[in-house]
Design a protein around this motif. Structure first.
Motif, PDB file in Angstrom:
ATOM      1  N   ARG A   1       0.698  -1.305   0.056  1.00 56.62           N
ATOM      2  CA  ARG A   1      -0.013  -0.027  -0.018  1.00 56.62           C
ATOM      3  C   ARG A   1       0.717   1.316   0.155  1.00 56.62           C
ATOM      4  NH1 ARG A   1      -4.943  -2.163   3.543  1.00 56.62           N
ATOM      5  NH2 ARG A   1      -6.390  -2.775   1.704  1.00 56.62           N
ATOM      6  N   LEU A   2       1.818   1.231   0.858  1.00 55.51           N
ATOM      7  CA  LEU A   2       2.748   2.271   0.749  1.00 55.51           C
ATOM      8  C   LEU A   2       3.630   2.900  -0.537  1.00 55.51           C
ATOM      9  CD1 LEU A   2       4.593   1.984   4.426  1.00 55.51           C
ATOM     10  CD2 LEU A   2       3.090   3.892   3.719  1.00 55.51           C
ATOM     11  N   CYS A   3       3.980   1.860  -1.201  1.00 60.44           N
ATOM     12  CA  CYS A   3       4.676   1.722  -2.228  1.00 60.44           C
ATOM     13  C   CYS A   3       3.929   1.983  -3.572  1.00 60.44           C
ATOM     14  CB  CYS A   3       5.955   0.679  -2.493  1.00 60.44           C
ATOM     15  SG  CYS A   3       6.967   0.678  -1.175  1.00 60.44           S
ATOM     16  N   ARG A   4       2.915   1.011  -3.659  1.00 64.16           N
ATOM     17  CA  ARG A   4       2.081   0.808  -5.040  1.00 64.16           C
ATOM     18  C   ARG A   4       0.951   1.969  -4.858  1.00 64.16           C
ATOM     19  NH1 ARG A   4       2.368  -2.358  -9.657  1.00 64.16           N
ATOM     20  NH2 ARG A   4       4.697  -2.249  -9.563  1.00 64.16           N
ATOM     21  N   GLN A   5       0.347   1.869  -3.936  1.00 56.02           N
ATOM     22  CA  GLN A   5      -1.131   2.897  -3.713  1.00 56.02           C
ATOM     23  C   GLN A   5      -0.909   4.390  -3.199  1.00 56.02           C
ATOM     24  OE1 GLN A   5      -3.347   0.063  -1.633  1.00 56.02           O
ATOM     25  NE2 GLN A   5      -4.307  -0.683  -3.261  1.00 56.02           N
ATOM     26  N   GLU A   6       0.301   4.642  -2.351  1.00 53.75           N
ATOM     27  CA  GLU A   6       0.634   5.744  -1.998  1.00 53.75           C
ATOM     28  C   GLU A   6       1.757   6.372  -2.904  1.00 53.75           C
ATOM     29  OE1 GLU A   6       1.042   6.136   2.180  1.00 53.75           O
ATOM     30  OE2 GLU A   6      -0.983   4.649   2.535  1.00 53.75           O
ATOM     31  N   GLY A   7       2.411   5.583  -3.453  1.00 58.86           N
ATOM     32  CA  GLY A   7       3.377   6.189  -4.389  1.00 58.86           C
ATOM     33  C   GLY A   7       4.891   6.501  -3.488  1.00 58.86           C
ATOM     34  N   LYS A   8       5.067   5.906  -2.277  1.00 54.46           N
ATOM     35  CA  LYS A   8       6.274   6.089  -1.746  1.00 54.46           C
ATOM     36  C   LYS A   8       7.489   5.196  -2.408  1.00 54.46           C
ATOM     37  CE  LYS A   8       4.129   7.754   1.965  1.00 54.46           C
ATOM     38  NZ  LYS A   8       3.976   9.403   2.153  1.00 54.46           N
ATOM     39  N   SER A   9       8.608   5.765  -2.219  1.00 54.79           N
ATOM     40  CA  SER A   9       9.692   5.072  -2.469  1.00 54.79           C
ATOM     41  C   SER A   9      10.041   4.038  -1.782  1.00 54.79           C
ATOM     42  CB  SER A   9      10.837   5.953  -2.788  1.00 54.79           C
ATOM     43  OG  SER A   9      11.564   6.458  -1.472  1.00 54.79           O
ATOM     44  N   TYR A  10      10.951   2.946  -2.145  1.00 55.81           N
ATOM     45  CA  TYR A  10      11.467   2.113  -1.351  1.00 55.81           C
ATOM     46  C   TYR A  10      12.166   2.636   0.136  1.00 55.81           C
ATOM     47  CZ  TYR A  10      10.467  -1.677  -4.716  1.00 55.81           C
ATOM     48  OH  TYR A  10       9.884  -2.562  -5.694  1.00 55.81           O
ATOM     49  N   ASP A  11      12.867   3.731  -0.261  1.00 54.86           N
ATOM     50  CA  ASP A  11      13.605   4.467   0.943  1.00 54.86           C
ATOM     51  C   ASP A  11      12.561   5.003   2.014  1.00 54.86           C
ATOM     52  OD1 ASP A  11      16.253   3.507   0.194  1.00 54.86           O
ATOM     53  OD2 ASP A  11      16.172   5.406  -1.176  1.00 54.86           O
ATOM     54  N   GLU A  12      11.447   5.703   1.473  1.00 59.05           N
ATOM     55  CA  GLU A  12      10.746   6.252   2.253  1.00 59.05           C
ATOM     56  C   GLU A  12       9.828   5.492   3.118  1.00 59.05           C
ATOM     57  OE1 GLU A  12       9.392  10.175  -0.184  1.00 59.05           O
ATOM     58  OE2 GLU A  12       8.605   8.401  -0.925  1.00 59.05           O
ATOM     59  N   ALA A  13       9.277   4.218   2.444  1.00 60.19           N
ATOM     60  CA  ALA A  13       8.686   2.934   3.019  1.00 60.19           C
ATOM     61  C   ALA A  13       9.369   2.414   4.259  1.00 60.19           C
ATOM     62  CB  ALA A  13       8.255   2.059   1.961  1.00 60.19           C
ATOM     63  N   ALA A  14      10.535   2.252   3.700  1.00 62.08           N
ATOM     64  CA  ALA A  14      11.686   1.725   4.835  1.00 62.08           C
ATOM     65  C   ALA A  14      11.814   2.508   6.040  1.00 62.08           C
ATOM     66  CB  ALA A  14      13.037   1.403   3.968  1.00 62.08           C
ATOM     67  N   ALA A  15      11.679   3.767   5.937  1.00 62.99           N
ATOM     68  CA  ALA A  15      11.791   4.856   6.778  1.00 62.99           C
ATOM     69  C   ALA A  15      10.633   4.980   7.699  1.00 62.99           C
ATOM     70  CB  ALA A  15      12.384   6.380   6.519  1.00 62.99           C
ATOM     71  N   ILE A  16       9.507   4.821   7.183  1.00 58.01           N
ATOM     72  CA  ILE A  16       7.903   4.740   7.867  1.00 58.01           C
ATOM     73  C   ILE A  16       8.099   3.333   8.687  1.00 58.01           C
ATOM     74  CG2 ILE A  16       5.503   4.561   7.411  1.00 58.01           C
ATOM     75  CD1 ILE A  16       6.107   6.436   5.157  1.00 58.01           C
TER      76      ILE A  16
END
Length: 195
Positions: free
Chosen positions: A140-155
């Motif tokens: 959901r973070l990467c595909r549906q909210e458009g976050k990068s892998y780095d952003e998702a990792a930080a979250i």
């Protein structure tokens, strides 16, 4: 030398257990029955197997055949019923599924093409529901909210590689679920066309 009779005489001889009469009937009906079954199942090797199964069934229950009734109608009814049962079995038999998948992919007419958009969305939601909570969150973070892998990792407080791995496994699981369910829908569609 006596010639092999046709029609009722040949059927009657087969009913009595005459293997040469059965062989003659097999040769006579095989080409048309193969073509008929190929139109149903779309796979040459499977159609050939079905033809053999049908004739084996005819031989096994030959004593129940009424030679006064049209043999062609009887033969095609057995073939249709057997093909329908085989298509239903395909939904649970992985070896047969692989044959169908190979054939459909070769023709460029896979289950995805036979599933409409509404059905695809339903299957997609079901596939998401089958993901683990962590994979679903990453997806959901990467595909549906458009976050990068780095952003998702930080979250999420995990490594970038862990995010990437979750995404790869999520995409594979979603694709496989939709593809398999699409195959079942395809098989049901083919089975309905028999009747």
């Amino acid at each position: 030398m006596d010639s092999i009779p046709s029609g009722e005489g040949l059927i009657a001889r087969m009913i009595e257990g005459d293997e040469s009469a059965f062989t003659s009937i097999y040769r006579q009906y095989h080409p048309a029955l193969y073509t008929y079954l190929l139109r149903i199942c779309k796979i040459p090797s499977l159609a050939e197997d079905l033809v053999h199964d049908v004739f084996l069934k005819v031989w096994e229950i030959r004593h129940r055949i009424n030679p006064a009734l049209p043999f062609t109608g009887y033969l095609y009814r057995i073939a249709r019923n057997h093909a329908f049962k085989t298509l239903k079995k395909l939904a649970y038999d992985e070896v047969l599924q692989e044959k169908v998948l190979e054939h459909l992919q070769f023709q460029g007419n896979g289950p995805e093409q036979m599933v409409n958009e509404k059905e695809y969305n339903r299957l997609f939601q079901e596939a998401l529901g089958r993901l683990t909570p962590q994979r679903l969150h990453v997806f959901r973070l990467c595909r549906q909210e458009g976050k990068s892998y780095d952003e998702a990792a930080a979250i999420l407080g995990i490594s970038r590689n862990a995010v990437k791995k979750h995404m790869v496994l999520s995409m594979r699981a979603i694709h496989n679920y939709i593809y398999r369910q699409g195959l079942v829908i395809t098989l049901l569609y083919l089975a309905q066309k028999i009747f």
